[in-house]
Design an enzyme around this catalytic site. Structure first.
Site, PDB file in Angstrom:
ATOM      1  N   TYR A  28       2.520 -16.543  27.858  1.00 38.95           N
ATOM      2  CA  TYR A  28       2.244 -15.838  26.609  1.00 38.95           C
ATOM      3  C   TYR A  28       3.395 -16.002  25.609  1.00 38.95           C
ATOM      4  CZ  TYR A  28       1.309 -11.961  23.401  1.00 38.95           C
ATOM      5  OH  TYR A  28       1.086 -11.218  22.280  1.00 38.95           O
ATOM      6  N   VAL A  66      -0.050  -3.046  19.486  1.00 41.67           N
ATOM      7  CA  VAL A  66      -1.388  -2.571  19.109  1.00 41.67           C
ATOM      8  C   VAL A  66      -2.243  -2.389  20.360  1.00 41.67           C
ATOM      9  CG1 VAL A  66      -3.410  -3.023  17.668  1.00 41.67           C
ATOM     10  CG2 VAL A  66      -1.168  -3.907  16.974  1.00 41.67           C
ATOM     11  N   SER A 124       1.478 -14.504  15.524  1.00 39.38           N
ATOM     12  CA  SER A 124       2.495 -14.720  16.541  1.00 39.38           C
ATOM     13  C   SER A 124       2.796 -13.362  17.171  1.00 39.38           C
ATOM     14  CB  SER A 124       3.749 -15.363  15.947  1.00 39.38           C
ATOM     15  OG  SER A 124       4.669 -15.686  16.974  1.00 39.38           O
ATOM     16  N   LYS A 141       3.203 -17.908  21.915  1.00 35.91           N
ATOM     17  CA  LYS A 141       3.501 -17.264  20.634  1.00 35.91           C
ATOM     18  C   LYS A 141       4.597 -18.008  19.879  1.00 35.91           C
ATOM     19  CE  LYS A 141       0.301 -14.351  20.994  1.00 35.91           C
ATOM     20  NZ  LYS A 141      -0.917 -14.609  20.178  1.00 35.91           N
TER      21      LYS A 141
END
Length: 200
Positions: free
Chosen positions: A73, A108, A36, A77
């Site tokens: 998006y 990330v 998630s 999630k």
């Protein structure tokens, strides 16, 4: 949103009978880790009008939003997280010793090369974002750390954030009615397409 969610649902439910058999073996440690994001508690994912009661909710494009892609998006999630929560309830009802956790890997750098100015993005993200290897830490913790099995009651149906800490859920992520709607609607939509999921 629909491709992401339906793919996760079909793959997990198809493999679940095998995971159920495996969980009954001596020394077995079966876990399901769903990806998630902190985005599950942002933007459209926090919309109080979300219901997941029918196909229209899965197909919504949010075309009038400033950033439709971001809106889709965040909702995707949230859907991943709600699926993982309802999955744990489904597993528990079947009396199986399988853990379902859902994670936020953190910020990330996995997409600098796809940004408009990749070289600049790589430098910027190299400063503020974790490397892909570091982004995998929480996933690895959820999937393989002995602590998760030893303290199963602590980690069952929990949202993990870097690194291996229990995080806070957004408002819609706490709604059991949304999780039930998502699960039930997904099954009905797939059955309408002639796709039936195996029962435990």
């Amino acid at each position: 949103m629909s491709v992401n969610h339906f793919g996760t649902y079909i793959l997990t439910r198809t493999l679940l009978p095998l995971m159920a058999q495996t969980s009954k073996l001596s020394g077995a440690d079966v876990r399901i880790v769903t990806l998630s994001s902190v985005a599950h508690a942002m933007g459209r994912a926090e919309d109080k009008t979300l219901t997941f009661k029918g196909l229209d909710d899965f197909k919504r494009e949010y075309a009038d939003d400033t950033c439709p892609g971001w809106s889709r998006y965040t909702v995707s999630k949230l859907a991943n997280l709600l699926f993982a929560r309802q999955l744990q309830r489904y597993i528990d009802k079947a009396g199986l010793d399988i853990l379902s956790t859902y994670i936020n890997p953190g910020e990330v750098n996995t997409f600098a090369d796809r940004m408009p100015f990749p070289k600049i993005s790589k430098v910027f993200m190299g400063i503020f974002f974790a490397k892909p290897e570091q982004g995998a830490y929480t996933s690895c913790f959820a999937a393989a750390s002995p602590l998760v099995r030893i303290h199963a009651g602590k980690y069952r149906d929990k949202y993990l954030v870097p690194v291996g800490k229990i995080g806070k859920l957004g408002k819609n992520a706490k709604r059991e009615d949304l999780a039930v709607n998502l699960w039930t609607s997904t099954e009905k939509i797939l059955e309408g397409m002639g796709i039936y999921m195996p029962e435990l």
